[in-house]
Write a protein that holds these residues in place. Sequence first.
Motif, short mmCIF file in Angstrom:
data_model
loop_
_atom_site.label_atom_id
_atom_site.label_comp_id
_atom_site.label_asym_id
_atom_site.label_seq_id
_atom_site.Cartn_x
_atom_site.Cartn_y
_atom_site.Cartn_z
N LEU A 83 -31.33 -56.94 6.65
CA LEU A 83 -30.76 -55.88 5.82
C LEU A 83 -31.39 -55.86 4.43
CD1 LEU A 83 -28.34 -53.85 6.21
CD2 LEU A 83 -26.97 -55.51 4.97
N ARG A 84 -31.60 -54.65 3.90
CA ARG A 84 -32.06 -54.50 2.52
C ARG A 84 -30.85 -54.21 1.63
NH1 ARG A 84 -36.49 -51.35 5.28
NH2 ARG A 84 -34.93 -49.68 5.30
N VAL A 85 -30.77 -54.91 0.49
CA VAL A 85 -29.71 -54.68 -0.48
C VAL A 85 -30.34 -54.10 -1.74
CG1 VAL A 85 -27.85 -55.72 -1.83
CG2 VAL A 85 -28.36 -56.60 0.47
N TRP A 86 -29.78 -53.01 -2.23
CA TRP A 86 -30.28 -52.31 -3.41
C TRP A 86 -29.21 -52.29 -4.49
CZ3 TRP A 86 -35.18 -49.80 -2.93
CH2 TRP A 86 -35.69 -49.73 -1.61
N GLY A 87 -29.63 -52.41 -5.74
CA GLY A 87 -28.72 -52.28 -6.86
C GLY A 87 -28.92 -50.96 -7.57
N VAL A 88 -27.91 -50.55 -8.34
CA VAL A 88 -28.04 -49.34 -9.14
C VAL A 88 -27.33 -49.55 -10.47
CG1 VAL A 88 -26.05 -48.31 -7.94
CG2 VAL A 88 -27.59 -46.86 -9.28
N GLU A 89 -28.00 -49.10 -11.54
CA GLU A 89 -27.44 -49.12 -12.89
C GLU A 89 -27.57 -47.73 -13.51
OE1 GLU A 89 -28.29 -53.50 -14.68
OE2 GLU A 89 -30.07 -52.23 -14.52
N THR A 90 -26.76 -47.47 -14.54
CA THR A 90 -26.94 -46.24 -15.30
C THR A 90 -27.97 -46.47 -16.42
OG1 THR A 90 -25.03 -46.82 -16.67
CG2 THR A 90 -24.65 -45.31 -14.84
N GLU A 91 -28.60 -45.40 -16.84
CA GLU A 91 -29.71 -45.50 -17.80
C GLU A 91 -29.30 -46.11 -19.13
OE1 GLU A 91 -31.03 -41.47 -17.88
OE2 GLU A 91 -32.14 -41.63 -15.98
N GLY A 92 -28.03 -46.03 -19.47
CA GLY A 92 -27.56 -46.60 -20.74
C GLY A 92 -26.94 -47.97 -20.60
N ALA A 93 -27.15 -48.62 -19.44
CA ALA A 93 -26.58 -49.96 -19.22
C ALA A 93 -27.50 -50.72 -18.25
CB ALA A 93 -25.17 -49.87 -18.65
N LEU A 94 -28.66 -51.14 -18.76
CA LEU A 94 -29.74 -51.65 -17.90
C LEU A 94 -29.88 -53.17 -17.98
CD1 LEU A 94 -32.45 -48.91 -18.63
CD2 LEU A 94 -30.95 -49.10 -16.63
N ALA A 95 -28.76 -53.87 -17.91
CA ALA A 95 -28.81 -55.32 -18.08
C ALA A 95 -29.69 -56.00 -17.04
CB ALA A 95 -27.40 -55.90 -18.02
N MET A 96 -29.56 -55.61 -15.76
CA MET A 96 -30.34 -56.28 -14.73
C MET A 96 -31.78 -55.77 -14.69
SD MET A 96 -30.09 -58.79 -12.68
CE MET A 96 -28.31 -59.01 -12.53
N THR A 97 -31.97 -54.49 -14.91
CA THR A 97 -33.33 -53.94 -14.95
C THR A 97 -34.15 -54.63 -16.03
OG1 THR A 97 -32.58 -51.79 -14.15
CG2 THR A 97 -34.67 -51.83 -15.33
N GLU A 98 -33.55 -54.80 -17.21
CA GLU A 98 -34.26 -55.45 -18.31
C GLU A 98 -34.47 -56.94 -18.02
OE1 GLU A 98 -35.63 -54.03 -20.82
OE2 GLU A 98 -34.84 -52.01 -20.52
N ALA A 99 -33.51 -57.58 -17.37
CA ALA A 99 -33.67 -58.99 -17.01
C ALA A 99 -34.84 -59.17 -16.05
CB ALA A 99 -32.38 -59.53 -16.40
N LEU A 100 -34.94 -58.30 -15.06
CA LEU A 100 -36.04 -58.41 -14.10
C LEU A 100 -37.39 -58.20 -14.78
CD1 LEU A 100 -34.40 -56.48 -11.13
CD2 LEU A 100 -34.88 -58.95 -11.23
N ALA A 101 -37.44 -57.26 -15.72
CA ALA A 101 -38.68 -56.99 -16.44
C ALA A 101 -39.08 -58.16 -17.33
CB ALA A 101 -38.54 -55.72 -17.27
N ALA A 102 -38.08 -58.83 -17.91
CA ALA A 102 -38.35 -59.93 -18.84
C ALA A 102 -38.39 -61.29 -18.15
CB ALA A 102 -37.28 -59.94 -19.94
N GLU A 103 -38.13 -61.31 -16.86
CA GLU A 103 -38.06 -62.55 -16.07
C GLU A 103 -36.95 -63.47 -16.57
OE1 GLU A 103 -41.97 -64.26 -15.85
OE2 GLU A 103 -42.69 -62.68 -14.52
N GLY A 104 -35.85 -62.86 -16.97
CA GLY A 104 -34.68 -63.60 -17.41
C GLY A 104 -33.76 -62.70 -18.21
N PRO A 105 -32.49 -63.06 -18.33
CA PRO A 105 -31.53 -62.21 -19.05
C PRO A 105 -31.91 -62.01 -20.52
CG PRO A 105 -30.39 -63.87 -17.74
CD PRO A 105 -31.85 -64.24 -17.73
#
Length: 319
Positions: free
Chosen positions: A194-216
């Motif tokens: 199974l593939r699991v996908w996440g979704v965030e809103t554009e004004g609350a990108l905590a996980m998107t930014e963590a993945l880009a920075a390789e950490g929170p």
Amino acid sequence: MITVADVEAAAERIAGHVVRTPTVPSPGLSDLLGAPVTTKLELLQRTGSFKARGATSRLLTLDESERAAGVVAVSGGNHGIAIAVMAGALGIEATVVMPRSAPTRAVETAEGAGASVILADTMDGAFALVEELRTKGLTLVHPFDDPVVVAGQGTVGLEFAEDAGELTDVVVSIGGGGLIAGVATALRARRPGLRVWGVETEGALAMTEALAAEGPVPVELSSIVSTLSAPSASQLTYEHVRALVEDVLTVSDADAVQGVLDLAEHAKVWAEPAAGCLLPAARQILQLVGPDARLGLVVCGGNATTADVSTWAARFGLR
């Protein structure tokens, strides 16, 4: 990282305290999206969201001195409601700190359950205030940076794996990441393909930014969706998402609110924007993986009033 055994232990711990919510196919959403859709209706959970699971999981592990001293929680809405209600049911005093942007209903519900509610000007300020309260002897029940809480949220995935028919892709909303961390742990163990996908809103990108920075990392918050507005992910949730989640998608606040309206019209459920995010994300996923996908949607909560949704819809010019 937690394991599926941790999730199974949490399921046994919280049994009898929370609801095994329905897992049902949605003909209306299947027609809307052009692919089979199965929903996990966590908006029918006690306190109106999945948060009751993690809250109960943690509260039941407190020792006698911790129970006597009481607990403190920080929340954009749903975690605070869950802590207030479930702590009250267990005879534990609770203090809940929320930002002033939290839904009025969340504040009133937490107060009505007997919790002491403190409002901070911002979510960052709410987290800072909780740290002060911890020094007074209160036990923090963190909304997502706690493996016992994450394991409790993972029981959603355990039930979904047991109750759903064939699925290829499951979509989960992300605030701090506790729900998707737990759900992905359970689903990937029980249904490895199974593939699991996440979704965030554009004004609350905590996980998107963590993945880009390789950490929170700290993020600026501007989304109307307070229940997804974490000031950062945690190392715990980041590690799970990095290892177990296909990708994290982003949608606009307007599309999240439109998703609420679509869920009401096509799925016949009254959700909040944190769940409304799922529909625009599902459309993105179908574009990425093709029309043969069989989608699972974790409809995480329904703690929005008709007045809330009317205000948001008018703000974005939606009908």
